[in-house]
Enzyme design. Structure first.
Site, PDB file in Angstrom:
ATOM      1  CD  GLU A 129      -6.179  -4.672   4.346  1.00  0.00           C
ATOM      2  OE1 GLU A 129      -5.947  -4.328   5.530  1.00  0.00           O
ATOM      3  OE2 GLU A 129      -6.664  -3.912   3.500  1.00  0.00           O
ATOM      4  CE1 TYR A 177      -3.402  -6.156   8.976  1.00  0.00           C
ATOM      5  CE2 TYR A 177      -5.622  -5.256   8.876  1.00  0.00           C
ATOM      6  CZ  TYR A 177      -4.387  -5.488   8.284  1.00  0.00           C
ATOM      7  OH  TYR A 177      -4.157  -5.061   7.005  1.00  0.00           O
ATOM      8  CD  GLU A 192      -2.836   1.099   2.469  1.00  0.00           C
ATOM      9  OE1 GLU A 192      -2.832   0.105   3.212  1.00  0.00           O
ATOM     10  OE2 GLU A 192      -3.688   2.004   2.538  1.00  0.00           O
ATOM     11  CD  GLN A 221       0.218  -2.504   3.919  1.00  0.00           C
ATOM     12  OE1 GLN A 221       1.049  -1.931   3.242  1.00  0.00           O
ATOM     13  NE2 GLN A 221      -0.902  -1.905   4.309  1.00  0.00           N
ATOM     14  CG  ASN A 257      -9.463  -1.197   1.688  1.00  0.00           C
ATOM     15  OD1 ASN A 257      -9.076  -2.361   1.816  1.00  0.00           O
ATOM     16  ND2 ASN A 257      -9.284  -0.287   2.640  1.00  0.00           N
ATOM     17  CD  GLU A 258     -10.230  -2.515   6.182  1.00  0.00           C
ATOM     18  OE1 GLU A 258     -10.145  -1.402   6.729  1.00  0.00           O
ATOM     19  OE2 GLU A 258      -9.570  -3.503   6.552  1.00  0.00           O
ATOM     20  CG  ASN A 286      -7.761   2.363   5.444  1.00  0.00           C
ATOM     21  OD1 ASN A 286      -8.635   1.557   5.152  1.00  0.00           O
ATOM     22  ND2 ASN A 286      -7.278   2.464   6.671  1.00  0.00           N
TER      23      ASN A 286
END
Ligand code: AHR
Length: 506
Positions: free
Chosen positions: A292, A244, A27, A353, A172-173, A72
């Site tokens: 992710e 996460y 990212e 990442q 994304n999200e 993000n």
């Protein structure tokens, strides 16, 4: 005497291990790109400004598809800023991470880097501040061979052949209130469906990922998946999961059992997908892109790293640079076991990442690149988990956790490659105090031989690799592994991750 038993049976096939399970994520965030993969003044930089020491480490890590450019970040990104003559590219605010994006590295440069590491591009599109029209323009730019304005512009920008990107994330999200352009499930489901239909008018064979929940702890989890899939079931191929994990409140025992949460998360999303299919009378299978996942000390980020200030927009700041311990690596190894245990439905995943930002690889500007502890379980699983994933029967003592109740101390999965005859077994011992002596029944494979054994552990579970001591933690050969008649035995030290590779004639 053994106290734990595992049966590995060649017939108990979960599914083919898709190479895309070993994907990662780059990212435009912190020093992931700038001072990470790209540092033109570094002594090892190649003609394109990419660090060749990092390229070597990424190749050894064995990553497949790489998700790009966010995260993000993508929800405020204009892809047009990142192509064309570099000196004309605008510097922009990266609102997601409160920094400045120079656009020095964009679509062309990143694709060039992917060629060097031999990985596939998985492109995320901005459905935060942008919509169907811009998504179509990006697809025309990347995938049309020639003869249209945007395809020809790509050629003028130095790339006559198309990028032919196959896998696309529809935003994304979008369930997260922190996301630029965050929407309700209903609004996002409609937008994702419209965008997918439009993209397929241009290229029907694309593989499209709709946003699932940002974590299983989101208040909308479950209902979000149901609503967005009800809108877009026939339009997409995957739904995403993100997760996460971190040790909270010094509760190491619960942290070590994080894969219990991942197992439950995946099982719940599969149930929701199949429930929507039944409700709609559909026939297709939608799989999961776990795009992710990792250990991330998010509490530390929120307390210490977060950048603020209306005039404070640093370029490539040092943020999200978590230093990973042995315990973190054991958790990462156990999350890989969880992904493999669901190989029939989780057919793509991205370790989030790759470099410097919550990453297996760290770099110092002008200096060294090194492997964090979490590098090792990923690299070994990527190399050894080939063929089909096998559901193994584990009988193990349990331990009590605050977050997940009673949890088996040992968890495991196996893979079997019929072409080479190789069987690999991946095991974790989550007990912080006790070794486990494990008997693994491999009798269905006939005679076996030991090809490789690797165990990652340390007396101090908080040991880490750092710039000053980059090789403090490494997996070691497990000398306890031995073969009896149809049985392999191994001792797993407390808080350890182990891989055993066997040769068979079956
Ligand atoms: O990987 C870091 C961030 O975590 C990503 O940008 C976002 O998608 C997630 O919340």
């Amino acid at each position: 005497m053994t106290d734990t038993s595992i049966i590995v049976n060649a017939q108990r096939i979960i599914g083919q291990v898709n190479r895309r399970l070993f994907g990662s994520f780059v990212e435009h965030l912190g020093r992931s790109v700038y001072d990470g993969i790209y540092e033109p003044m570094h002594p090892t930089a190649d003609e394109d400004g990419f660090r060749t020491d990092v390229i070597e480490l990424v190749r050894e890590l064995g990553v497949s598809a790489i998700r790009y450019p966010g995260g993000n970040f993508v929800s405020g990104f204009k892809w047009e800023d990142s192509v064309g003559p570099r000196e004309q590219r605008p510097a922009r605010l990266n609102l997601a991470w409160h920094s400045t994006e120079s656009n020095e590295v964009g679509l062309h440069e990143f694709s060039r880097w992917l060629e060097k590491i031999d990985s596939e591009l998985m492109l995320a599109i901005n459905l935060g501040t942008r919509g169907v029209a811009e998504a179509l323009e990006l697809l025309e730019y990347t995938n049309i061979d020639s003869g249209t304005h945007l395809a020809d512009q790509r050629a003028v920008n130095g790339r006559p052949q198309s990028f032919n990107v196959r896998m696309w994330c529809l935003g994304n999200e979008m369930d997260g209130p922190w996301q630029l352009g965050h929407r309700s499930a209903d609004d996002y489901g409609k937008l994702a469906s419209q965008t997918a239909k439009a993209l397929r008018q241009l290229d029907p064979d694309l593989e499209l990922v709709i946003c699932g929940s940002s974590s299983a702890q989101m208040p909308t989890f479950g209902e979000w998946e149901r609503v967005v899939l009800t809108h877009a079931f026939e339009d997409v191929d995957f739904i995403s999961c993100h997760a996460y994990y971190e040790e909270k409140n010094n509760d190491l025992k619960s942290f070590l059992a994080s894969a219990v949460n991942m197992d439950h998360f995946i099982d719940s999303v599969i149930s929701t997908i199949d429930n929507v299919r039944a409700t709609l009378g559909g026939t297709k299978t939608i799989n999961i892109s776990f795009d992710e996942w990792n250990v991330w000390y998010l509490q530390r980020f929120n307390a210490v790293d977060k950048i603020t200030g209306a005039q404070n927009w640093p370029h490539a700041p040092r943020i999200l640079e978590d230093v990973y311990t042995v315990a973190d690596a054991v958790v990462v190894g156990s999350l890989l076991i969880s992904l493999l245990k669901h190989a029939d439905r989780v057919t793509s995943a991205s370790l989030a990442q790759l470099v410097n930002v919550i990453a297996p690889i760290m770099t110092e500007p002008g200096g060294a690149a090194w492997r964090q502890t979490i590098y090792f379980p990923f690299a070994l699983t990527s190399r050894l988990a080939i063929g089909t994933a096998l559901d193994v029967d584990v009988r193990s003592p349990t331990y009590e956790t605050m977050d997940y109740g009673s949890v088996p101390q040992v968890d495991a999965v196996a893979t079997h490659d019929t072409a080479s005859g190789k069987v690999s077994i991946f095991l974790v011992n989550r007990s912080s105090t006790e070794s486990r002596d494990v008997a693994i029944d491999v009798s269905t494979f006939g005679a076996v031989s030991i090809l490789e054994t690797h165990t990652l552990n340390a007396d101090d579970p908080y040991l880490a690799n750092t710039l000053a001591q980059p090789e403090k933690v490494k997996p070691q050969r497990n000398n306890s592994v031995s073969i009896g008649v149809g049985i392999v035995t191994v001792t797993l030290p407390p808080i350890s991750w182990t891989a055993i590779s066997l040769g068979t004639t079956a």
